[in-house]
Write an enzyme that holds these catalytic residues in place. Sequence first.
Site, PDB file in Angstrom:
ATOM      1  CG  ASP A 135      -1.735  -1.188   1.398  1.00 58.23           C
ATOM      2  OD1 ASP A 135      -1.726  -2.018   0.526  1.00 58.23           O
ATOM      3  OD2 ASP A 135      -2.720  -0.946   2.158  1.00 58.23           O
ATOM      4  CB  SER A 225      -2.995   1.639   4.439  1.00 60.07           C
ATOM      5  OG  SER A 225      -2.220   0.883   3.679  1.00 60.07           O
ATOM      6  CG  ASP A 309      -7.156   1.074   4.873  1.00 63.90           C
ATOM      7  OD1 ASP A 309      -6.108   0.736   5.200  1.00 63.90           O
ATOM      8  OD2 ASP A 309      -7.836   0.278   4.128  1.00 63.90           O
ATOM      9  CD  GLU A 401      -7.953  -4.266   1.568  1.00 59.36           C
ATOM     10  OE1 GLU A 401      -7.181  -4.164   2.503  1.00 59.36           O
ATOM     11  OE2 GLU A 401      -8.090  -4.978   0.470  1.00 59.36           O
TER      12      GLU A 401
END
Length: 584
Positions: A135, A225, A309, A401
Amino acid sequence: MAHVRRKVATLNMALAGSLLMVLGAQSALAQGNFSRQEAARMAHRPGVMPRGGPLFPGRSLAGVPGFPLPSIHTQQAYDPQSDFTARWTRADALQIKAHSDATVAAGQNSLPAQLTMPNIPADFPVINPDVWVWDTWTLIDKHADQFSYNGWEVIFCLTADPNAGYGFDDRHVHARIGFFYRRAGIPASRRPVNGGWTYGGHLFPDGASAQVYAGQTYTNQAEWSGSSRLMQIHGNTVSVFYTDVAFNRDANANNITPPQAIITQTLGRIHADFNHVWFTGFTAHTPLLQPDGVLYQNGAQNEFFNFRDPFTFEDPKHPGVNYMVFEGNTAGQRGVANCTEADLGFRPNDPNAETLQEVLDSGAYYQKANIGLAIATDSTLSKWKFLSPLISANCVNDQTERPQVYLHNGKYYIFTISHRTTFAAGVDGPDGVYGFVGDGIRSDFQPMNYGSGLTMGNPTDLNTAAGTDFDPSPDQNPRAFQSYSHYVMPGGLVESFIDTVENRRGGTLAPTVRVRIAQNASAVDLRYGNGGLGGYGDIPANRADVNIAGFIQDLFGQPTSGLAAQASTNNAQVLAQVRQFLNQ
């Protein structure tokens, strides 16, 4: 010594005035070059429609015989603090399979060509042999513009050590946020084939992120992330919003207790001189949000919950108000069969509709992804409160995601990524990026491209079993898992990382591609780069942060700059050195 200090101070003042003009010109040049490059890419070429027409067949919502029609979505905007949640329905997601070619030979690509990422060669280069990368995100401001800093482009990546004794698929519990840098303003054609990035190391001091779990029992703690935000233009303060995770597992990697995930903020500063980029700070880590079990599922409800995220931004329709989108799951106990007719989204009397009982009998209720929303309650962005989810995918998919907000031609786009293996029973789609469009940050979002949501997928045969990236099916397309974790950048550029190409594992940056967006549809731009593939890891800034005071301070504060030793030499020589560096 006092005499030398006066010389340095005088030199600083002289440089400040000159650098203001030089760096300002550099900023304008960088942004101008980006605009010209994009204009050239968009220029009409024979045989290719410059806009609209057949280039965007995904605008059609007419449906396909034998499949249900997509749900009706108005794109209407709602008050961001209302409890309206748009639905990515089963009727929507079934459009992916409806527009897949059932007649292709086994292992070929069955997806629409304009929604397929071009093939990545199996002989791809690696960004750095001593670190796995997945990521990846950029240095952005509140509008998601991507900034270079004093002549350097910077990216942030999840990283792991390939020499530490664990395998590529075990990297997640060992993830650390690292950073890379390279000189700004150089076209991909003039860079090394791997993108020319230099690894700067871990972003946070060792052990800093673990303070969030002080006094708790865990076997692994990792950094997942998020996003990195430049807090002031012409400044160097960076706020990193990321997911701080902790695992408590036995020797067989089974959970002793559910994992924990906390959206966290930490502040630091970016620095640069002639030779490199570095960061200071990031020592204090502030927990912001944990799933509440009311709007967003937590570990007590599901040990496999998703909560991660964070991506922050200021909504231009609500100046001064900061929001955060993130991945979540619909709250409630895992395994409770409580999807609704609204989650299915079939139109009345559609002859191809599933019944609610059929869907529940399939076990699709185990998949309940959503895209969450929170609002900042203070100016430092250190306090947030949950709002209702923006989009739910109950009985459709379990993972949405790395969601992001992308503004284009007055429309609000939500892009997210998902896997083929996380779709619910009875629906299907490739690993790739999915998009939704509306008139505001909270809208009745319409899934893009035929109403399906698919924006760009890996070459995939949806008529053949998926397999996995770590155990590919020999009958599946060898590039079905070629890339993942796509992030849509200014100008429609899309970066990602390489997962598996022809059984070769990646852990490095993929070639950048470009998608063209027109209202509720998109198309991969095959004119970009070489057959649609740009440079590996080509992640350009579209804005430049020129921090004159910080530039001078960093130059004289680092022995590698070479300027401290020249404090008593001719100012013009030093200024010429600076000009040469900034205009290379």
